[in-house]
Design a protein around this motif. Structure first.
Motif, mmCIF file in Angstrom:
data_model
loop_
_atom_site.group_PDB
_atom_site.id
_atom_site.type_symbol
_atom_site.label_atom_id
_atom_site.label_comp_id
_atom_site.label_asym_id
_atom_site.label_seq_id
_atom_site.Cartn_x
_atom_site.Cartn_y
_atom_site.Cartn_z
ATOM 1 N N ILE A 192 -9.233 -0.137 5.758
ATOM 2 C CA ILE A 192 -9.273 -1.222 4.778
ATOM 3 C C ILE A 192 -10.556 -1.994 5.021
ATOM 4 O O ILE A 192 -10.863 -2.345 6.162
ATOM 5 C CB ILE A 192 -8.050 -2.155 4.917
ATOM 6 C CG1 ILE A 192 -6.757 -1.385 4.692
ATOM 7 C CG2 ILE A 192 -8.160 -3.323 3.934
ATOM 8 C CD1 ILE A 192 -5.498 -2.206 4.924
ATOM 9 N N GLN A 193 -11.300 -2.250 3.954
ATOM 10 C CA GLN A 193 -12.540 -3.020 4.100
ATOM 11 C C GLN A 193 -12.742 -3.930 2.909
ATOM 12 O O GLN A 193 -12.149 -3.722 1.852
ATOM 13 C CB GLN A 193 -13.736 -2.093 4.278
ATOM 14 C CG GLN A 193 -14.087 -1.275 3.061
ATOM 15 C CD GLN A 193 -15.227 -0.312 3.346
ATOM 16 O OE1 GLN A 193 -15.224 0.366 4.365
ATOM 17 N NE2 GLN A 193 -16.183 -0.261 2.456
ATOM 18 N N THR A 194 -13.543 -4.945 3.124
ATOM 19 C CA THR A 194 -13.863 -5.863 2.032
ATOM 20 C C THR A 194 -14.928 -5.228 1.149
ATOM 21 O O THR A 194 -15.820 -4.537 1.633
ATOM 22 C CB THR A 194 -14.375 -7.218 2.567
ATOM 23 O OG1 THR A 194 -15.526 -6.996 3.393
ATOM 24 C CG2 THR A 194 -13.303 -7.930 3.362
ATOM 25 N N MET B 16 -6.005 5.208 7.956
ATOM 26 C CA MET B 16 -6.227 4.318 6.817
ATOM 27 C C MET B 16 -7.304 3.312 7.205
ATOM 28 O O MET B 16 -7.257 2.718 8.284
ATOM 29 C CB MET B 16 -4.922 3.587 6.478
ATOM 30 C CG MET B 16 -5.057 2.530 5.405
ATOM 31 S SD MET B 16 -3.477 1.761 4.960
ATOM 32 C CE MET B 16 -3.162 0.721 6.382
ATOM 33 N N LYS C 234 -14.269 -4.251 8.333
ATOM 34 C CA LYS C 234 -13.525 -3.002 8.167
ATOM 35 C C LYS C 234 -12.499 -2.918 9.290
ATOM 36 O O LYS C 234 -12.822 -3.160 10.445
ATOM 37 C CB LYS C 234 -14.495 -1.818 8.230
ATOM 38 C CG LYS C 234 -13.830 -0.485 8.202
ATOM 39 C CD LYS C 234 -14.770 0.703 8.045
ATOM 40 C CE LYS C 234 -15.910 0.749 8.995
ATOM 41 N NZ LYS C 234 -16.696 1.983 8.887
ATOM 42 N N THR D 274 -9.377 -0.331 10.884
ATOM 43 C CA THR D 274 -8.887 1.048 10.879
ATOM 44 C C THR D 274 -7.478 1.095 11.461
ATOM 45 O O THR D 274 -7.192 0.455 12.476
ATOM 46 C CB THR D 274 -9.827 1.956 11.695
ATOM 47 O OG1 THR D 274 -11.153 1.834 11.169
ATOM 48 C CG2 THR D 274 -9.390 3.409 11.623
ATOM 49 N N ILE E 258 0.878 -1.169 0.000
ATOM 50 C CA ILE E 258 0.000 0.000 0.000
ATOM 51 C C ILE E 258 0.910 1.211 0.000
ATOM 52 O O ILE E 258 1.725 1.391 0.917
ATOM 53 C CB ILE E 258 -0.911 0.027 1.241
ATOM 54 C CG1 ILE E 258 -1.814 -1.213 1.270
ATOM 55 C CG2 ILE E 258 -1.731 1.317 1.274
ATOM 56 C CD1 ILE E 258 -2.570 -1.392 2.570
#
Length: 151
Positions: free
Chosen positions: A30-32, A28, A74, A76, A17
């Motif tokens: 990140i989630q599906t 930041m 999700k 964080t 990333i």
């Protein structure tokens, strides 16, 4: 998905990333998400969850990991001074485990990137598929993940 099962059997998400070149703290998330070619009605829905594995010096530090729950679709993170920290989302499944911190250093920034993989110093992410029905070991089900995601 068995919440206390320690074996990941590989399957770490690999890559990197790139992060912006700026000073101060970055947040930041990140989630599906589903594939791009799905129906608009379900474009924001994906039942899998992300689990951040803690890898220490040659071994997994599972005692620092929250039990995977329906809220982990999700994750964080905060990035500051070359460190990546997770903001853990604890659940009732973590009651009694005082080792799981609210905020934890989990990876390092290399250049202006966060490396993904299965080694110490990298962000160690695995994708987990919840059970279809609740059992004694886990209350994390596909239905609960989807209910948590939908407004």
């Amino acid at each position: 998905m068995e919440p206390k099962k320690a074996c990941t059997k590989g399957g770490y998400i690999e890559g990197k990333i790139n992060i912006p070149r700026r000073k101060g703290k970055l947040r930041m998330v990140i989630q599906t998400i589903p594939a791009e070619d799905v129906q608009p009605m379900i474009q924001d829905v994906h039942p899998c969850i992300l689990h951040v594995v803690r890898i220490g010096k040659g071994e997994r530090y599972q005692h620092l990991e929250p039990v995977p729950s329906h809220r982990h679709w999700k994750q964080t993170f905060e990035i500051e001074n070359g460190k990546v920290k997770i903001l853990n989302r604890l659940s009732g499944l973590d009651v009694g485990n005082d080792c799981v911190p609210q905020v934890d250093d989990i990876a390092e920034v290399v250049g202006h990137s966060i490396l993904l993989g299965g080694k110490n110093g990298m962000l160690n992410l695995v994708l987990l598929q919840p059970k279809q029905t609740q059992n004694k070991k886990s209350d994390t089900t596909i239905a609960k993940v989807l209910a948590d995601r939908l407004p």
